[in-house]
Design an enzyme around this catalytic site. Structure first.
Site, mmCIF file in Angstrom:
data_model
loop_
_atom_site.group_PDB
_atom_site.id
_atom_site.type_symbol
_atom_site.label_atom_id
_atom_site.label_comp_id
_atom_site.label_asym_id
_atom_site.label_seq_id
_atom_site.Cartn_x
_atom_site.Cartn_y
_atom_site.Cartn_z
ATOM 1 N N TRP A 167 0.795 -1.221 0.000
ATOM 2 C CA TRP A 167 0.000 0.000 0.000
ATOM 3 C C TRP A 167 0.830 1.275 0.000
ATOM 4 O O TRP A 167 0.293 2.355 -0.232
ATOM 5 C CB TRP A 167 -0.917 0.031 1.230
ATOM 6 C CG TRP A 167 -0.265 -0.394 2.504
ATOM 7 C CD1 TRP A 167 -0.351 -1.622 3.104
ATOM 8 C CD2 TRP A 167 0.588 0.400 3.350
ATOM 9 N NE1 TRP A 167 0.394 -1.650 4.260
ATOM 10 C CE2 TRP A 167 0.982 -0.421 4.436
ATOM 11 C CE3 TRP A 167 1.054 1.706 3.301
ATOM 12 C CZ2 TRP A 167 1.818 0.012 5.460
ATOM 13 C CZ3 TRP A 167 1.902 2.166 4.305
ATOM 14 C CH2 TRP A 167 2.274 1.322 5.371
ATOM 15 N N LYS A 191 -2.685 -8.229 -7.639
ATOM 16 C CA LYS A 191 -3.433 -8.110 -6.386
ATOM 17 C C LYS A 191 -2.829 -6.986 -5.549
ATOM 18 O O LYS A 191 -1.755 -7.118 -4.982
ATOM 19 C CB LYS A 191 -3.392 -9.405 -5.563
ATOM 20 C CG LYS A 191 -4.428 -9.378 -4.417
ATOM 21 C CD LYS A 191 -4.080 -10.271 -3.264
ATOM 22 C CE LYS A 191 -3.136 -9.637 -2.289
ATOM 23 N NZ LYS A 191 -3.714 -8.472 -1.531
ATOM 24 N N SER A 245 6.471 -7.431 3.137
ATOM 25 C CA SER A 245 7.284 -7.791 4.290
ATOM 26 C C SER A 245 8.017 -9.107 4.060
ATOM 27 O O SER A 245 7.596 -9.970 3.282
ATOM 28 C CB SER A 245 6.402 -7.919 5.536
ATOM 29 O OG SER A 245 5.607 -9.092 5.463
ATOM 30 N N GLU A 267 10.773 -8.569 -3.276
ATOM 31 C CA GLU A 267 11.367 -7.311 -2.822
ATOM 32 C C GLU A 267 10.783 -7.056 -1.451
ATOM 33 O O GLU A 267 9.596 -6.752 -1.314
ATOM 34 C CB GLU A 267 11.054 -6.177 -3.806
ATOM 35 C CG GLU A 267 11.937 -4.949 -3.591
ATOM 36 C CD GLU A 267 11.315 -3.931 -2.644
ATOM 37 O OE1 GLU A 267 11.746 -3.912 -1.461
ATOM 38 O OE2 GLU A 267 10.428 -3.192 -3.066
ATOM 39 N N CYS A 302 10.377 1.027 2.168
ATOM 40 C CA CYS A 302 11.324 -0.039 2.498
ATOM 41 C C CYS A 302 12.766 0.439 2.461
ATOM 42 O O CYS A 302 13.626 -0.110 3.157
ATOM 43 C CB CYS A 302 11.115 -1.229 1.566
ATOM 44 S SG CYS A 302 11.118 -0.806 -0.185
ATOM 45 N N GLU A 401 12.467 -3.507 11.182
ATOM 46 C CA GLU A 401 11.860 -2.503 10.308
ATOM 47 C C GLU A 401 10.612 -1.933 10.976
ATOM 48 O O GLU A 401 9.694 -2.665 11.337
ATOM 49 C CB GLU A 401 11.484 -3.126 8.960
ATOM 50 C CG GLU A 401 10.960 -2.109 7.970
ATOM 51 C CD GLU A 401 10.668 -2.710 6.607
ATOM 52 O OE1 GLU A 401 10.956 -2.063 5.598
ATOM 53 O OE2 GLU A 401 10.141 -3.842 6.567
#
Length: 497
Positions: A167, A191, A245, A267, A302, A401
């Site tokens: 998102w 998706k 993730s 990724e 990220c 993270e």
């Protein structure tokens, strides 16, 4: 009217009549199958749309449409130049719908409208245009071999591609996967995240307007445990490309193992270090860039430089400059063109980020600024830009993270220690380095375990260079010619003369 002429009130008026598609797009048409879920805007906590929720059946229909389009349709059989022209037309249409798409992105995930329009949509348009122009520039190979034989090495489209995107950059990351896959001649089932499906559903409809044949680009809305799992397990999906993730990336590897051993390109997460040496060409610029990098897109990125590694001799100067920038940052309504940092994507994510901050303080880190919710009266999910120093290398702040506007400052005394700290994480997506010494720049860049190293800058680059990570940040590359490697297969033809 340019984007600079549109005020907050203008954006609010446009939002009232914004077309928000709420159904899947399968085989060239809207499809209202499955259940339904509510998309809530993090801007004010209000419902944006009730969206069709794909189950296994809807994913199966989308994959079947993509399979037919690949096995029997015209798209893989078009001359590459024709595919390129279609992608270029799509880029033009996306540019024409730029304000509408930017507004959709801003409403569904909280990104400031200026960033959505000027950065996210620019990247999307450029991606489709770049791969459209590249489509007929690729060549096969004919290796030199024995005089009585002819060897040909050709690239062929890999087949049906399942693309699962998050998102935080719902259209940019979709473009990075969909555009090269289509340029290669593949068909796609996309998706998007259930938090931000609206912009992707609109993208599919615009692609049909651009002339993409039915089944070439299908979009299904749904969550990861149901729709994502169904896509990962489907035996007619040949390639799965995922951004998200590391934990979810592991699921897609398992899905491939449990189904048809489809190729999976990942990724994943990052905990990127940003190293500032005393000989940085401009310490103030280094500090300003560090602040911009961690607070851009609300830190939901990220590659965000979430670990500032600064030499102890200049640590206080640099940290204080970053703190000043953080305090001056304008947090506000994503639809206000002057807003610099918008809302985090949702309440659950906001609580998770706050939990990291509290745990860090309890572990001994010093909160220099931020760390609290703000604009609470709006109903939205806003967090103050946050900086913590005295962070220890083994703490959660330094290793996990956070995916929010939270900067962890660590200090070092020599270059070897800086490299050790930078590499002391399971991730390897990106890194930054600030130095005036050319030898240091080369040596440290080689020593850093990262897919991208920025020297005296951060988040720079264009579509000519690949993007991706090492270690648990994933495999494969988005962007550049190299992205096509994910969506093509090599075939050797040996002809005996």
């Amino acid at each position: 009217m340019t984007r600079d002429d549109i005020t907050r009130d203008d954006w609010l008026r446009r939002a009232k009549t914004l077309p928000l598609p709420a159904t899947h797009f399968i085989d060239g048409a809207a499809h209202d199958g499955g259940g339904a879920f509510t998309v809530v805007s993090p801007r004010d906590g209000q419902a944006l749309a009730e969206v069709a929720d794909a189950g296994t059946a809807e994913v199966g229909l989308a994959v079947a449409a993509a399979r037919r389009a690949f096995d029997h349709g015209p798209w893989p059989r078009l001359a590459p130049a024709e595919r390129g022209r279609a992608l270029t037309r799509l880029a033009g249409l996306l540019d024409a719908h730029r304000a509408e798409l930017a507004l959709t992105v801003s409403l569904e995930m909280g990104k400031p409208i200026t960033d959505a329009h000027d950065i996210e949509l620019r990247a999307l348009v450029n991606t489709f245009r770049w791969y459209g122009q590249l489509a007929d520039k690729l060549t096969d190979a004919s290796p030199h071999t024995a005089p009585d034989a002819l060897a040909l090495v050709t690239r062929e489209p890999a087949g049906v591609v399942g693309a699962v995107v998050p998102w935080n950059f719902p259209l940019t990351l979709a473009g990075w996967k969909v555009a090269p896959a289509l340029a290669a001649g593949c068909t796609v089932v996309l998706k998007p995240s259930e938090s931000s499906p609206l912009s992707a559903l609109r993208l599919a409809r615009i692609a049909a307007e651009a002339g993409l044949p039915p089944g070439v680009l299908n979009v299904v809305a749904g969550d990861g445990p149901t729709a994502g799992r169904a896509l990962g397990l489907h035996p007619d999906v040949d390639v799965l490309a995922f951004t998200g993730s590391t934990a979810v990336g592991r699921h897609y590897l398992r899905y491939a193992a449990d189904s048809n051993l489809k190729r999976v390109w990942l990724e994943l997460g990052g905990k990127s270090p940003n190293i500032v040496l005393p000989d940085a060409p401009d310490l103030d610029r280094a500090a300003a860039t560090a602040a911009w990098g961690i607070f851009f897109n609300q830190g939901e990125m990220c590659t965000a430089p979430s670990r500032l590694l600064v030499h102890s001799s200049v640590a206080e100067r640099v940290t204080e400059a970053v703190v000043d920038r953080a305090r001056a940052l304008r947090v506000g309504d994503p639809l206000d063109p002057d807003t610099e940092m918008g809302a985090l994507v949702g309440r659950v994510h906001l609580d998770r980020v706050l939990g990291h901050v509290r745990a860090g303080v309890e572990a001994g880190a010093r909160l220099r600024t931020g760390g609290e919710c703000t604009l609470t009266g709006t109903g939205g999910t806003y967090l103050e830009p946050t900086v913590l120093d005295r962070v220890t290398p083994d703490s959660r702040l330094a290793r996990e993270e956070i995916f929010g506007p939270v900067l962890s400052v660590l200090t070092f005394d020599d270059l070897d220690e800086a490299v050790r700290l930078a590499n002391a994480t399971e991730y390897g997506l990106a890194a930054g380095l600030w130095t005036s010494d050319l030898t240091t720049a080369h040596r440290v860049s080689r020593a850093l375990k990262a897919g991208t190293v920025w020297v005296n800058c951060y988040e720079e680059g264009d579509l000519t260079v690949p993007f991706g990570g090492v270690k648990q940040s994933g495999n494969g590359r988005d962007k550049s010619v190299h992205a096509l490697e994910k969506y093509t297969e090599l075939k050797t033809t040996w002809i005996q003369l």
